[in-house]
Design a protein around this motif. Structure first.
Motif, PDB file in Angstrom:
ATOM      1  N   HIS A  65      27.673  13.361  65.435  1.00 17.27           N
ATOM      2  CA  HIS A  65      26.687  12.283  65.591  1.00 17.27           C
ATOM      3  C   HIS A  65      25.309  12.750  65.110  1.00 17.27           C
ATOM      4  N   LYS A  66      24.915  13.939  65.491  1.00 12.02           N
ATOM      5  CA  LYS A  66      23.616  14.465  65.070  1.00 12.02           C
ATOM      6  C   LYS A  66      23.566  14.626  63.554  1.00 12.02           C
ATOM      7  N   MET A  67      24.655  15.067  62.971  1.00 10.75           N
ATOM      8  CA  MET A  67      24.698  15.249  61.526  1.00 10.75           C
ATOM      9  C   MET A  67      24.641  13.903  60.807  1.00 10.75           C
ATOM     10  N   LEU A  68      25.275  12.890  61.384  1.00  6.97           N
ATOM     11  CA  LEU A  68      25.210  11.548  60.797  1.00  6.97           C
ATOM     12  C   LEU A  68      23.785  11.005  60.848  1.00  6.97           C
ATOM     13  N   ILE A  69      23.101  11.255  61.954  1.00  2.79           N
ATOM     14  CA  ILE A  69      21.702  10.828  62.071  1.00  2.79           C
ATOM     15  C   ILE A  69      20.858  11.475  60.982  1.00  2.79           C
ATOM     16  N   ASP A  70      21.186  12.739  60.654  1.00  8.48           N
ATOM     17  CA  ASP A  70      20.468  13.449  59.590  1.00  8.48           C
ATOM     18  C   ASP A  70      20.990  13.092  58.198  1.00  8.48           C
ATOM     19  N   LEU A  72      23.941  13.425  56.728  1.00  6.07           N
ATOM     20  CA  LEU A  72      24.869  14.298  56.008  1.00  6.07           C
ATOM     21  C   LEU A  72      26.107  13.503  55.644  1.00  6.07           C
ATOM     22  N   GLU A  73      26.734  13.900  54.576  1.00  4.07           N
ATOM     23  CA  GLU A  73      27.943  13.216  54.112  1.00  4.07           C
ATOM     24  C   GLU A  73      29.102  13.465  55.084  1.00  4.07           C
ATOM     25  N   PRO A  74      29.910  12.434  55.334  1.00  5.54           N
ATOM     26  CA  PRO A  74      31.057  12.594  56.243  1.00  5.54           C
ATOM     27  C   PRO A  74      31.996  13.741  55.861  1.00  5.54           C
ATOM     28  N   VAL A  75      32.154  13.997  54.571  1.00  7.15           N
ATOM     29  CA  VAL A  75      33.019  15.103  54.128  1.00  7.15           C
ATOM     30  C   VAL A  75      32.467  16.438  54.606  1.00  7.15           C
ATOM     31  N   MET A  76      31.155  16.615  54.516  1.00  7.14           N
ATOM     32  CA  MET A  76      30.518  17.847  54.976  1.00  7.14           C
ATOM     33  C   MET A  76      30.600  17.955  56.500  1.00  7.14           C
ATOM     34  N   ILE A  77      30.424  16.841  57.178  1.00 10.74           N
ATOM     35  CA  ILE A  77      30.506  16.836  58.640  1.00 10.74           C
ATOM     36  C   ILE A  77      31.899  17.260  59.082  1.00 10.74           C
ATOM     37  N   ALA A  78      32.901  16.723  58.426  1.00 12.43           N
ATOM     38  CA  ALA A  78      34.284  17.095  58.750  1.00 12.43           C
ATOM     39  C   ALA A  78      34.504  18.585  58.515  1.00 12.43           C
ATOM     40  N   LYS A  79      33.963  19.081  57.430  1.00 13.05           N
ATOM     41  CA  LYS A  79      34.132  20.496  57.096  1.00 13.05           C
ATOM     42  C   LYS A  79      33.538  21.400  58.173  1.00 13.05           C
ATOM     43  N   TYR A  80      32.362  21.077  58.661  1.00  7.74           N
ATOM     44  CA  TYR A  80      31.663  21.970  59.570  1.00  7.74           C
ATOM     45  C   TYR A  80      31.951  21.719  61.060  1.00  7.74           C
ATOM     46  N   THR A  81      32.490  20.562  61.404  1.00  5.97           N
ATOM     47  CA  THR A  81      32.785  20.299  62.814  1.00  5.97           C
ATOM     48  C   THR A  81      34.248  20.513  63.161  1.00  5.97           C
ATOM     49  N   GLY A  82      35.103  20.506  62.151  1.00  7.50           N
ATOM     50  CA  GLY A  82      36.530  20.621  62.423  1.00  7.50           C
ATOM     51  C   GLY A  82      37.181  19.285  62.724  1.00  7.50           C
ATOM     52  N   LEU A  83      36.381  18.224  62.702  1.00  7.41           N
ATOM     53  CA  LEU A  83      36.947  16.886  62.859  1.00  7.41           C
ATOM     54  C   LEU A  83      37.627  16.489  61.555  1.00  7.41           C
ATOM     55  N   SER A  84      38.578  15.594  61.644  1.00  7.03           N
ATOM     56  CA  SER A  84      39.212  15.095  60.424  1.00  7.03           C
ATOM     57  C   SER A  84      38.263  14.091  59.770  1.00  7.03           C
ATOM     58  N   PRO A  85      38.399  13.877  58.477  1.00  2.00           N
ATOM     59  CA  PRO A  85      37.574  12.853  57.814  1.00  2.00           C
ATOM     60  C   PRO A  85      37.724  11.482  58.465  1.00  2.00           C
ATOM     61  N   ASP A  86      38.934  11.144  58.913  1.00  2.00           N
ATOM     62  CA  ASP A  86      39.144   9.856  59.581  1.00  2.00           C
ATOM     63  C   ASP A  86      38.354   9.772  60.885  1.00  2.00           C
ATOM     64  N   GLU A  87      38.316  10.881  61.645  1.00  2.00           N
ATOM     65  CA  GLU A  87      37.554  10.889  62.895  1.00  2.00           C
ATOM     66  C   GLU A  87      36.060  10.699  62.623  1.00  2.00           C
ATOM     67  N   VAL A  88      35.563  11.337  61.570  1.00  6.33           N
ATOM     68  CA  VAL A  88      34.140  11.194  61.216  1.00  6.33           C
ATOM     69  C   VAL A  88      33.860   9.774  60.772  1.00  6.33           C
ATOM     70  N   ASN A  89      34.738   9.207  59.961  1.00  5.35           N
ATOM     71  CA  ASN A  89      34.533   7.830  59.475  1.00  5.35           C
ATOM     72  C   ASN A  89      34.544   6.836  60.622  1.00  5.35           C
ATOM     73  N   LYS A  90      35.307   7.080  61.667  1.00  4.90           N
ATOM     74  CA  LYS A  90      35.315   6.194  62.832  1.00  4.90           C
ATOM     75  C   LYS A  90      33.962   6.250  63.547  1.00  4.90           C
ATOM     76  N   LEU A  91      33.302   7.402  63.497  1.00  3.27           N
ATOM     77  CA  LEU A  91      31.979   7.531  64.130  1.00  3.27           C
ATOM     78  C   LEU A  91      30.920   6.772  63.360  1.00  3.27           C
ATOM     79  N   VAL A  92      31.105   6.610  62.060  1.00  2.00           N
ATOM     80  CA  VAL A  92      30.152   5.916  61.205  1.00  2.00           C
ATOM     81  C   VAL A  92      30.122   4.441  61.553  1.00  2.00           C
ATOM     82  N   ARG A  93      31.269   3.898  61.912  1.00  5.27           N
ATOM     83  CA  ARG A  93      31.389   2.455  62.184  1.00  5.27           C
ATOM     84  C   ARG A  93      30.762   2.075  63.466  1.00  5.27           C
TER      85      ARG A  93
END
Length: 93
Positions: A65-70, A72-93
């Motif tokens: 969430h903090k990275m999205l506020i800043d 950052l691209e969801p792909v990078m967020i997934a890379k550094y948090t260990g979340l899947s890209p789908d999990e990150v994309n669900k947070l965007v919505r």
């Protein structure tokens, strides 16, 4: 089997063998209590592991969430948090 030799104190296999041999003298109630305690201990370990995993996941989501506020691209967020890209994309919505 009242006294375990000193050399057996440092050998896990021998300790287990002594414990097993000692159990042959236990009453049915003693064995049931021992098994019940073992089950409860395993349940407690499982609950602790579950809580730890849940806490780790919560931290990953908070960080994402903090990275999205800043912005950052969801792909990078997934890379550094260990979340899947789908999990990150669900947070965007």
């Amino acid at each position: 089997l009242d006294v375990m030799p000193e050399y057996a104190m440092h050998d896990n296999a021998l300790q287990e063998a002594y414990k097993s041999a000692d159990q042959f003298g236990w009453s049915k109630e003693d064995l049931e209590a021992y098994d019940y305690r073992g089950i409860k201990m395993q349940d407690a370990r499982g609950a602790l592991q579950f809580a730890e995993e849940k806490g780790v996941q919560r931290n990953r989501i908070e960080t994402a969430h903090k990275m999205l506020i800043d912005r950052l691209e969801p792909v990078m967020i997934a890379k550094y948090t260990g979340l899947s890209p789908d999990e990150v994309n669900k947070l965007v919505r």
